[in-house]
Scaffold this motif. Sequence first.
Motif, PDB file in Angstrom:
ATOM      1  N   ALA B 341       0.818  -1.049  -0.160  1.00  7.70           N
ATOM      2  CA  ALA B 341       0.039  -0.205  -0.152  1.00  7.70           C
ATOM      3  C   ALA B 341       1.126   1.096   0.093  1.00  7.70           C
ATOM      4  O   ALA B 341       1.247   1.609   1.137  1.00  7.70           O
ATOM      5  CB  ALA B 341      -0.888   0.178   1.259  1.00  7.70           C
ATOM      6  N   ASP B 342       1.456   1.510  -1.291  1.00  8.90           N
ATOM      7  CA  ASP B 342       2.280   2.729  -1.278  1.00  8.90           C
ATOM      8  C   ASP B 342       1.718   4.265  -1.012  1.00  8.90           C
ATOM      9  O   ASP B 342       2.310   5.191  -1.024  1.00  8.90           O
ATOM     10  CB  ASP B 342       2.995   2.742  -2.504  1.00  8.90           C
ATOM     11  N   ASP B 343       0.294   4.134  -1.099  1.00  7.27           N
ATOM     12  CA  ASP B 343      -0.244   5.412  -0.921  1.00  7.27           C
ATOM     13  C   ASP B 343      -0.543   5.956   0.588  1.00  7.27           C
ATOM     14  O   ASP B 343      -0.925   6.682   1.046  1.00  7.27           O
ATOM     15  CB  ASP B 343      -1.599   5.676  -1.656  1.00  7.27           C
ATOM     16  N   ARG B 442      -7.379  -4.413  12.912  1.00 11.35           N
ATOM     17  CA  ARG B 442      -6.560  -3.685  12.868  1.00 11.35           C
ATOM     18  C   ARG B 442      -5.825  -3.068  14.090  1.00 11.35           C
ATOM     19  O   ARG B 442      -4.608  -2.999  14.183  1.00 11.35           O
ATOM     20  CB  ARG B 442      -7.226  -2.380  12.251  1.00 11.35           C
ATOM     21  N   ASP B 443      -6.811  -2.969  15.073  1.00 16.08           N
ATOM     22  CA  ASP B 443      -6.164  -2.701  16.519  1.00 16.08           C
ATOM     23  C   ASP B 443      -5.293  -3.572  16.884  1.00 16.08           C
ATOM     24  O   ASP B 443      -4.201  -3.398  17.408  1.00 16.08           O
ATOM     25  CB  ASP B 443      -7.308  -2.314  17.540  1.00 16.08           C
ATOM     26  N   LEU B 477       2.833  -5.554   4.925  1.00 19.33           N
ATOM     27  CA  LEU B 477       2.542  -4.271   5.953  1.00 19.33           C
ATOM     28  C   LEU B 477       3.741  -4.140   6.715  1.00 19.33           C
ATOM     29  O   LEU B 477       4.060  -2.916   6.858  1.00 19.33           O
ATOM     30  CB  LEU B 477       1.454  -4.800   6.858  1.00 19.33           C
ATOM     31  N   LYS B 478       4.636  -4.890   7.000  1.00 21.52           N
ATOM     32  CA  LYS B 478       5.974  -4.586   7.677  1.00 21.52           C
ATOM     33  C   LYS B 478       6.674  -5.956   7.371  1.00 21.52           C
ATOM     34  O   LYS B 478       6.326  -7.189   7.832  1.00 21.52           O
ATOM     35  CB  LYS B 478       5.829  -4.577   9.175  1.00 21.52           C
ATOM     36  N   ARG B 491       0.638   1.779   7.057  1.00 21.02           N
ATOM     37  CA  ARG B 491       0.065   0.671   6.281  1.00 21.02           C
ATOM     38  C   ARG B 491      -0.850  -0.157   7.017  1.00 21.02           C
ATOM     39  O   ARG B 491      -1.787  -0.737   6.703  1.00 21.02           O
ATOM     40  CB  ARG B 491       1.202  -0.083   5.801  1.00 21.02           C
ATOM     41  N   LEU B 492      -0.477  -0.358   8.383  1.00 24.50           N
ATOM     42  CA  LEU B 492      -1.427  -1.371   9.222  1.00 24.50           C
ATOM     43  C   LEU B 492      -2.631  -0.551   9.434  1.00 24.50           C
ATOM     44  O   LEU B 492      -3.803  -1.061   9.284  1.00 24.50           O
ATOM     45  CB  LEU B 492      -0.749  -1.318  10.799  1.00 24.50           C
ATOM     46  N   LEU B 493      -2.601   0.575   9.716  1.00 26.61           N
ATOM     47  CA  LEU B 493      -4.080   1.711   9.853  1.00 26.61           C
ATOM     48  C   LEU B 493      -4.772   1.624   8.394  1.00 26.61           C
ATOM     49  O   LEU B 493      -5.960   1.912   8.657  1.00 26.61           O
ATOM     50  CB  LEU B 493      -3.578   2.937  10.358  1.00 26.61           C
ATOM     51  N   ALA B 494      -4.034   1.457   7.435  1.00 26.31           N
ATOM     52  CA  ALA B 494      -4.687   1.651   6.013  1.00 26.31           C
ATOM     53  C   ALA B 494      -5.300   0.301   5.635  1.00 26.31           C
ATOM     54  O   ALA B 494      -5.927   0.268   4.470  1.00 26.31           O
ATOM     55  CB  ALA B 494      -3.991   2.251   5.112  1.00 26.31           C
ATOM     56  N   ILE B 495      -5.224  -0.661   6.203  1.00 20.51           N
ATOM     57  CA  ILE B 495      -5.734  -2.119   5.614  1.00 20.51           C
ATOM     58  C   ILE B 495      -7.388  -1.930   5.614  1.00 20.51           C
ATOM     59  O   ILE B 495      -8.175  -1.254   6.439  1.00 20.51           O
ATOM     60  CB  ILE B 495      -5.261  -3.257   6.709  1.00 20.51           C
TER      61      ILE B 495
END
Lengths: 258, 608
Positions: B341-343, B442-443, B477-478, B491-495
């Motif tokens: 997720a590059d954005d 996500r959390d 994600l990482k 990235r984690l928050l954008a899943i």
Amino acid sequence: MSKERHYLPKGREIEIFTLAAENRLPVLIKGPTGCGKTRFVEHMAERLGRPVYTVACHDDLTAADLVGRHLIGAEGTYWQDGPLTRAVREGGICYLDEVVEARKDTTVVLHPLSDHRRVLPVERTGEMIEAHPDFMLVISYNPGYQNLLKGLKPSTRQRFVAMSFDYPDPEQEVVIVCQESGVDKQQAQQLVALGNDLRRLKDHDLEEAASTRLLIYAARMIGAGLSPREACLACLAQPLSDEAETLSAIERLIQAYF
Amino acid sequence: MEEFVGELWHKLITRQARTDFEAARVQLSELQTQLGLYFRALGGDPGKGLEGADSRLLETRRRLVQRLAGTHRRFPVCWQDERSLRLPPSIACFPEAELNTSLYFWLTALSAQLPRIGHWFVDNQRATLALLEKRPGLAEGYWRLADATLVSRPSLDTLQGAEREREMVIQQAIRQPGSVDRLPLAKGDPLPVPLWVYPAPLRALAPSTRDDLEDQGDGSRAEESLEGSRKQAERFDDSKQTDGLLVFKLECLFSWAEQVELDRCQEENLEEDPGSAAEDLDIISLSRQRRAGAARIKFDLDLPAPQQDDLPLGEGIRLPEWDHRRQALINDYCLLQPMLADDALPAPLPEHLRRQARQLKDRFALLRPERRMQRRQPQGEEIDLDAWMEFCTQPTRAETCHNLYLDRSQPHRDLACLLLADLSLSTEAGLGGDQRVIDVIRDSLVLFAEALSGSRDPFAIYGFSSIKNKQVRYQLLKNFGERYGDEARGRLLAIKPGFYTRMGAAIRQSTAVLQTQKASQRLLLILSDGKPNDIDRYEGRYGIEDTRQAVLEARQQGLQPFCVTIDDAGNDYLPYLFGDRGYTVISDPDRLPVMLPRLYLNLTGNGR
């Protein structure tokens, strides 16, 4: 028997324990922290007239700590029995508190003792000790989230007569708190009500609930002259949490009573 | 100019009309966590949330200046329903901040005492009495609040007739709760008593099913932005098939506020801001139809347009799949596409996770390798007496013994962990309240990453979803090499959830990634919410067998696969997939974020 430790039965646990003892069966006690497991075992030991060897298990407790080890004395090395071996030889109750905390190798020693064989193999001295008829094995643990994967192995649990303990009913708990600390009934009632409020927070806000033991501590502090608010803060709030927000909410809660 | 003068006038007149104490204002948001705990401790339903109440329209008697200023028509009163306890977003009734704070606590206690309200006047007095009796420590605070409230009540001299009588009775009820059981009738509404809990508004409706909320396309996001206070809603039945015929009255302009029974062919206008319009409305009419118009034409557009999609990394990786009927692997059957997720923008830790993250981080920091004594070493600083004694008492002892020393050595934690999260569409399902499964996941991922960054154990986090065998989307994600920081957190928050669950391929790829790590203990944690499935044959037995095969392969390569699921039915199939001790079902998904790091501790043998 006048010095017998008080114990207020909640159900038929005294009968069950006595029958298990008569039939030489090992007992497993489950229940949350500070609900009276140890007190119950001590009480039963006095009732049955057997000595009790209590071992508080921790994660470094090995089989050698239970069975015994060699020590050095004036005349060289000698063998020293561990608490389990002593109970097996003399015929007493060996009580392993929080047994899931102990290392896995300890269960190996417990297995032959907890089934029909009732023997204790002592590997280091090459002995095979036959258990005294009055020997009884009692283990306890605290089922809960913190031991999600550390529960007892089913093969171990299968060997025990199991009982489940919980905090006493409010009326009973008031009696217990009064008896153990000597505060008056009204104050004990307030304390127990506060304790029950705090127990509602378990799993949600607090990791562990306020135990009967903590209530008794608080009552004793009050009896010794500390103001109820301070006593509750010191015995019921601080031991349960480190979070500033949680603590100030509990403080509000205490103010609702005292 | 007019606007300027108008503004000045507004400021002046509202200041004149004001009866609250701005300097002593206390915000709900500052006390929210404490109040929540207090509510639960006093016996409030632990499932209930805590939120700001909207202002309620009440016909009270207003002073001339208040009427001129147009204030004092709405009052934020405390009420509750099945879903949550609503407290005023801020309180400034009393001149001292401390009193306003204790009013919050009083209202919370009273609400816990009074989960259901019949007649507000009688029930509030009854509950107050019961509460003061049960918790005598509250009495002092109550009397102080009551005194302050009485001062702020309208003076009896200014009222006449029935209104005067009613006010007298109310003041009596505050002074001596339980002493009056009848409220005399009078014109208008009495000034609300800030000490009391009010019934839920008559028109407040709970949505009849979860679907009503979820099927509104992307509505879930917009819902969240209406923060703080809740709106009244009325349910409007527009399910009839014939379109309404509207008699257009030119003299009245329709605005956002009016519900008009008419099918409006409306083009989506991005400039309009329905969010702020919704905030201005008093009542929001909800359609009783299950789906909004937009949702009716929603269909699966296989894949997002390339420019909106995440960046694919490389050509994709071909992976085998297990066919249980042939009992053989089909080579190169799946195409796994790593995605980035590059954005996603770098993001700091969200506010609501801060407290837990700090706690976990502190706890995990204890795991950092430390120097400790190692027993039975061939050389070292001290003699290991235990080892020596054992050697001496050994009946069959060897001639020489070497390992008789204690040594301070540098043991290192030798483990690596890969967390694989299921991001299939099923995670968009709602849990109780506003939360969706994906939010919990996500959390959990964020807290897990925070915790592990504290222990410095190497870890990687990947997510996966799939559309048939042609595209198994494997979200990076990482990875192991990257330091955990704002980028990874972003990235984690954008899943976002999407597509299906082809678990086997994702596990195989994760196995390969984890194989590159040299640690002796390699943990493959899988976070899922249900069975493996896809729209082709990857469903039922086939999917289960393939996943099981992938898990077995991972185990053969020396990895430790472990599955955490929030699927209540997990006990049915997980033992087959992961073995008796290879999984855990978390029945309360809300606890997942906290449980996951703890589980990690237990799995890695540090479960203290």
